[in-house]
Scaffold this motif. Structure first.
Motif, PDB file in Angstrom:
ATOM      1  N   GLU A 191       0.683  -1.334  -0.066  1.00 22.16           N
ATOM      2  CA  GLU A 191       0.010   0.078  -0.055  1.00 22.16           C
ATOM      3  C   GLU A 191       0.843   1.145  -0.157  1.00 22.16           C
ATOM      4  O   GLU A 191       0.598   2.222  -0.654  1.00 22.16           O
ATOM      5  CB  GLU A 191      -0.979  -0.010   1.141  1.00 22.16           C
ATOM      6  CG  GLU A 191      -1.956   1.045   1.099  1.00 22.16           C
ATOM      7  CD  GLU A 191      -2.868   1.253   0.013  1.00 22.16           C
ATOM      8  OE1 GLU A 191      -3.108   0.059  -0.541  1.00 22.16           O
ATOM      9  OE2 GLU A 191      -3.342   2.105  -0.208  1.00 22.16           O
ATOM     10  N   LEU A 192       1.934   1.063   0.746  1.00 21.07           N
ATOM     11  CA  LEU A 192       2.806   2.428   0.916  1.00 21.07           C
ATOM     12  C   LEU A 192       3.395   2.399  -0.583  1.00 21.07           C
ATOM     13  O   LEU A 192       3.457   3.670  -1.056  1.00 21.07           O
ATOM     14  CB  LEU A 192       3.949   2.001   1.903  1.00 21.07           C
ATOM     15  CG  LEU A 192       5.103   3.303   2.068  1.00 21.07           C
ATOM     16  CD1 LEU A 192       4.560   4.713   2.405  1.00 21.07           C
ATOM     17  CD2 LEU A 192       5.888   2.773   3.066  1.00 21.07           C
ATOM     18  N   ALA A 193       3.727   1.561  -1.221  1.00 24.70           N
ATOM     19  CA  ALA A 193       4.510   1.657  -2.657  1.00 24.70           C
ATOM     20  C   ALA A 193       3.352   2.195  -3.479  1.00 24.70           C
ATOM     21  O   ALA A 193       3.624   2.866  -4.330  1.00 24.70           O
ATOM     22  CB  ALA A 193       4.757   0.238  -3.316  1.00 24.70           C
ATOM     23  N   ARG A 194       2.140   1.777  -3.372  1.00 27.29           N
ATOM     24  CA  ARG A 194       1.243   2.420  -4.270  1.00 27.29           C
ATOM     25  C   ARG A 194       1.193   3.839  -4.074  1.00 27.29           C
ATOM     26  O   ARG A 194       0.802   4.744  -5.057  1.00 27.29           O
ATOM     27  CB  ARG A 194      -0.086   1.514  -3.821  1.00 27.29           C
ATOM     28  CG  ARG A 194      -1.368   1.899  -4.934  1.00 27.29           C
ATOM     29  CD  ARG A 194      -2.610   1.022  -4.529  1.00 27.29           C
ATOM     30  NE  ARG A 194      -3.243   1.901  -3.644  1.00 27.29           N
ATOM     31  CZ  ARG A 194      -4.563   2.336  -3.752  1.00 27.29           C
ATOM     32  NH1 ARG A 194      -4.694   2.813  -5.185  1.00 27.29           N
ATOM     33  NH2 ARG A 194      -5.002   2.975  -2.660  1.00 27.29           N
ATOM     34  N   GLN A 195       0.791   4.257  -2.529  1.00 32.29           N
ATOM     35  CA  GLN A 195       0.591   5.510  -2.507  1.00 32.29           C
ATOM     36  C   GLN A 195       1.701   6.466  -2.618  1.00 32.29           C
ATOM     37  O   GLN A 195       1.636   7.549  -2.801  1.00 32.29           O
ATOM     38  CB  GLN A 195       0.107   5.902  -1.069  1.00 32.29           C
ATOM     39  CG  GLN A 195      -1.347   5.068  -0.745  1.00 32.29           C
ATOM     40  CD  GLN A 195      -1.706   5.578   0.694  1.00 32.29           C
ATOM     41  OE1 GLN A 195      -1.694   6.246   1.072  1.00 32.29           O
ATOM     42  NE2 GLN A 195      -2.931   4.611   0.845  1.00 32.29           N
ATOM     43  N   SER A 196       2.876   6.074  -2.451  1.00 37.20           N
ATOM     44  CA  SER A 196       4.006   6.849  -2.506  1.00 37.20           C
ATOM     45  C   SER A 196       4.363   7.329  -3.972  1.00 37.20           C
ATOM     46  O   SER A 196       4.257   6.548  -4.843  1.00 37.20           O
ATOM     47  CB  SER A 196       5.305   6.292  -2.187  1.00 37.20           C
ATOM     48  OG  SER A 196       6.463   7.031  -2.373  1.00 37.20           O
ATOM     49  N   PRO A 197       4.827   8.325  -4.132  1.00 35.70           N
ATOM     50  CA  PRO A 197       5.327   9.061  -5.476  1.00 35.70           C
ATOM     51  C   PRO A 197       6.737   8.296  -5.942  1.00 35.70           C
ATOM     52  O   PRO A 197       7.039   8.475  -6.886  1.00 35.70           O
ATOM     53  CB  PRO A 197       5.478  10.539  -5.411  1.00 35.70           C
ATOM     54  CG  PRO A 197       5.471  10.841  -4.113  1.00 35.70           C
ATOM     55  CD  PRO A 197       4.925   9.783  -3.341  1.00 35.70           C
ATOM     56  N   ASP A 198       7.343   7.882  -4.892  1.00 29.09           N
ATOM     57  CA  ASP A 198       8.683   7.280  -5.236  1.00 29.09           C
ATOM     58  C   ASP A 198       8.798   6.042  -5.894  1.00 29.09           C
ATOM     59  O   ASP A 198       7.699   5.086  -5.789  1.00 29.09           O
ATOM     60  CB  ASP A 198       9.445   7.373  -4.017  1.00 29.09           C
ATOM     61  CG  ASP A 198       9.781   8.415  -3.285  1.00 29.09           C
ATOM     62  OD1 ASP A 198       9.870   9.389  -4.080  1.00 29.09           O
ATOM     63  OD2 ASP A 198       9.731   8.710  -2.049  1.00 29.09           O
TER      64      ASP A 198
END
Ligand SMILES: NC(=O)c1ccc[n+]([C@@H]2O[C@H](COP(=O)([O-])OP(=O)(O)OC[C@H]3O[C@@H](n4cnc5c(N)ncnc54)[C@H](OP(=O)(O)O)[C@@H]3O)[C@@H](O)[C@H]2O)c1
Length: 263
Positions: free
Chosen positions: A206-213
């Motif tokens: 989820e973090l990977a999905r939401q992050s612009p990085d």
């Protein structure tokens, strides 16, 4: 708004129908499925012959691939001029539908994946030769109701697509299992091992999905030189590490998809 005839309303067809209802992507939906006597908000019939003429011009085929030989003759008989046929059947090429329909029709082959059940799928679409931009837009809208959509122009790429996003959810489930088993081996109690593995994979996803990085930046950001994460990554990113393993897994699935297509 597009009216749709949905043939087959199991796990994947049901997820689509739910997505269409919630997003308002579809006008009227008529569902053909012998296993489904009643459904709120859509007309349901047991067989195509029970659908009053004329059929909607947009048809979405969501039966198991092995059921298609049974479905196609009835559909070919009733298909209207200017129809758009969208298939989610794994492995069935555009040429299969073209030959079974026996008349010119716009055909779009797609490969969704199971997170569609929670509106978080990704579907890859491939359009047949006579598909117009407007028909692509219809398919795009229908499949976006259950997640993201991408397009490929070369149908041969659908084997690799199947191996990556079609089969991919199972690889992630297995990653959770592997992390759980490693946690057990490290001495954690079973409940905690299972909880940590599941929460870590889904939370990081989820973090990977939401992050612009990009994922590599996210990884580098949590890896202190000489620290614990670096010690683990030296194993995972070493020779014959996870990238090598994943590449071999995807190659095996791609090869199997190619094999199945040959019959
Ligand atoms: N699940 C996935 O991960 C996934 C991913 C990508 C693509 N797909 C594709 O999605 C399609 C559907 O898969 P699924 O997992 O949703 O299968 P499913 O749950 O078995 O759903 C298929 C539905 O079609 C019904 N059906 C059978 N014969 C029919 C007929 N002649 N006319 C109308 N409906 C009929 C079935 O009823 P009965 O139960 O009575 O047979 C069932 O309700 C498959 O072609 C599959 O390749 C699935």
């Amino acid at each position: 708004m597009t009216d749709v005839l949905l043939i087959g309303c199991g796990r994947m067809g049901g997820a689509l129908l739910k997505g269409w209802r919630e997003s308002g992507a579809v006008g009227r939906a008529i569902v053909v499925d012998p296993a489904l006597p009643i459904l709120n908000g859509a007309q349901v019939v047991a067989s195509l012959s029970d659908v009053a003429a004329p059929l909607p011009t947009t048809i979405l085929l969501a039966v198991k691939p092995q059921m298609l030989d049974q479905v196609m003759p009835g559909l070919a008989e009733r298909l209207r001029d200017g129809a758009l046929v969208i298939s989610i059947a794994a492995g069935k090429p555009i040429a299969y539908f073209a030959s079974r329909l026996g008349k010119p029709a716009a055909i779009i082959r797609t490969m969704p994946n199971t997170p569609a059940a929670i509106g978080r799928g990704i579907t890859v679409c491939c359009a047949g030769p006579s598909v117009t931009a407007a028909e692509r837009d219809v398919a795009d809208r229908l499949m976006k109701a259950v997640g993201e959509v991408a397009w490929v122009e070369d149908e041969a790429l659908m084997h690799a697509v199947t191996a990556v996003s079609g089969s991919g959810p199972a690889y992630v489930f297995h990653l959770i299992e592997a992390l759980r088993d490693a946690a057990l081996a490290a001495g954690l109690p079973p409940d905690l091992a299972a909880k940590l593995a599941r929460a870590t994979v889904t939370g990081a996803g989820e973090l990977a999905r939401q992050s612009p990085d990009a994922p590599d930046k996210l990884r580098i950001d949590v890896t202190s030189p000489g620290g614990t994460t670096a010690a683990a990554l030296a194993v995972l990113m070493g020779e014959k590490g996870l990238t090598d393993l994943m590449t071999r897994a995807v190659a095996a699935a791609t090869a199997r998809s190619e094999e199945l297509a040959k019959g």
